[in-house]
Design an enzyme around this catalytic site. Sequence first.
Site, short mmCIF file in Angstrom:
data_model
loop_
_atom_site.label_atom_id
_atom_site.label_comp_id
_atom_site.label_asym_id
_atom_site.label_seq_id
_atom_site.Cartn_x
_atom_site.Cartn_y
_atom_site.Cartn_z
N GLN A 1 -4.46 -1.75 9.56
CA GLN A 1 -4.53 -2.75 8.82
C GLN A 1 -5.01 -4.15 9.72
O GLN A 1 -4.67 -4.28 10.74
CB GLN A 1 -2.95 -3.30 8.55
CG GLN A 1 -2.72 -4.63 8.03
CD GLN A 1 -3.59 -4.61 6.29
OE1 GLN A 1 -3.23 -3.64 5.86
NE2 GLN A 1 -4.07 -5.82 6.09
N ASP B 1 -11.42 2.50 3.97
CA ASP B 1 -11.59 1.14 3.75
C ASP B 1 -13.15 1.05 3.58
O ASP B 1 -13.51 -0.27 3.20
CB ASP B 1 -11.25 0.29 5.11
CG ASP B 1 -9.80 -0.51 4.79
OD1 ASP B 1 -9.61 -0.89 3.50
OD2 ASP B 1 -9.27 -0.69 5.79
N LYS C 1 0.99 -1.09 -0.21
CA LYS C 1 0.03 -0.06 -0.15
C LYS C 1 0.79 1.38 0.18
O LYS C 1 0.46 2.20 -0.88
CB LYS C 1 -0.95 -0.19 1.18
CG LYS C 1 -2.04 -1.07 1.06
CD LYS C 1 -2.99 -1.32 2.42
CE LYS C 1 -3.69 -2.52 1.98
NZ LYS C 1 -4.49 -3.10 3.36
#
Length: 300
Positions: A97, A120, A53
């Site tokens: 994460q 997200d 990422k």
Amino acid sequence: METIILRGKEVSDAVKERLKEDIDTCKKRGITPGLAVVLIGEDPASTVYVRNKARACEALGIFSETIRLPKDTTQATLNTLIDRLNKNTRFHGILVQLPLPRHLNEKEIIHRIHPEKDVDGFHPFNIGKLILGEDTFLPCTPAGIIEMLRYYQIETSGKHVVIVGRSNIVGKPMANLMYQKSAYANATVTICHTGTSDIKKYTRQADILIVAAGVPEMITADMVKEDATVIDVGVNRVDDPSCKKGYRLVGDVAFEEVKERVSAITPVPGGVGLMTIAMLMQNTVKAAENQAKNMKKHGQ
Ligand code: NAP
């Protein structure tokens, strides 16, 4: 007809090209989209995802910072960090994460991220908007799958989409997107899970089969309809002493045998995974644009 291999690289490159122009426009207005990535502990798969990422951000000119915390980080420390990131105007998006170490409350963290920075797309506010068909941050993996269907012009309207898996991050949002009255949706949707008896009965009816179960190669050729489109979300490490790393990655679909029967299929790796990152980049740029608009509206 030859089976089409749906390549994540080709589609994600096209998305990134588009994004470069949007990022340039942002920068001309004095805004550099920024993403904060929080990694707790040293889970090998999570470490790789976070690194990928950060690299994707760098390649596109998105500002990003990875905040690494030890695996025994307390909930209070993490909460304080999220509060700080929510207020930091340098970051338009925040990504924690997952999965988190067991002692941390994942739900509390997802709820704590400001919905405007929830790149997200996991916050209940944004999931609610998704279900209502309103503009919002779409969870990256389902959004990436729709982008792939669009790129390869795979018609979904009026089709039967069967999804295996009902997780909050893939299965549920995927199902809720596919029945929306919109382009590359408008499908009839069936969701299968561990409580489904005779899964094959449903998977064999699928015009488009989307599998996100986390079970290596559970979908075999006899479980799919001829000429179906198969989207394999699964990423599973299976032991393989012949590989340098001692393992190899496989999907939830037995690719070699299934590809002989269907009209289109995603490989693993090289399929959906690349799309997930591209859509995270897209959501980060969207967050920067939205926040700039809001500041202008409020005369800041
Ligand atoms: P998850 O939270 O473990 O959910 C798995 C879902 O599949 C659950 O709903 C489970 O049913 C269902 N399931 C498991 N085994 C099944 C079986 N034998 N038959 C029918 N349903 C079954 O997983 P996830 O986070 O959604 O991820 C799924 C897979 O996708 C994993 O391999 C993950 O690594 C991968 N993934 C890839 C990406 C990407 O970017 N490529 C992104 C996210 C996830 P129950 O609800 O009944 O337990």
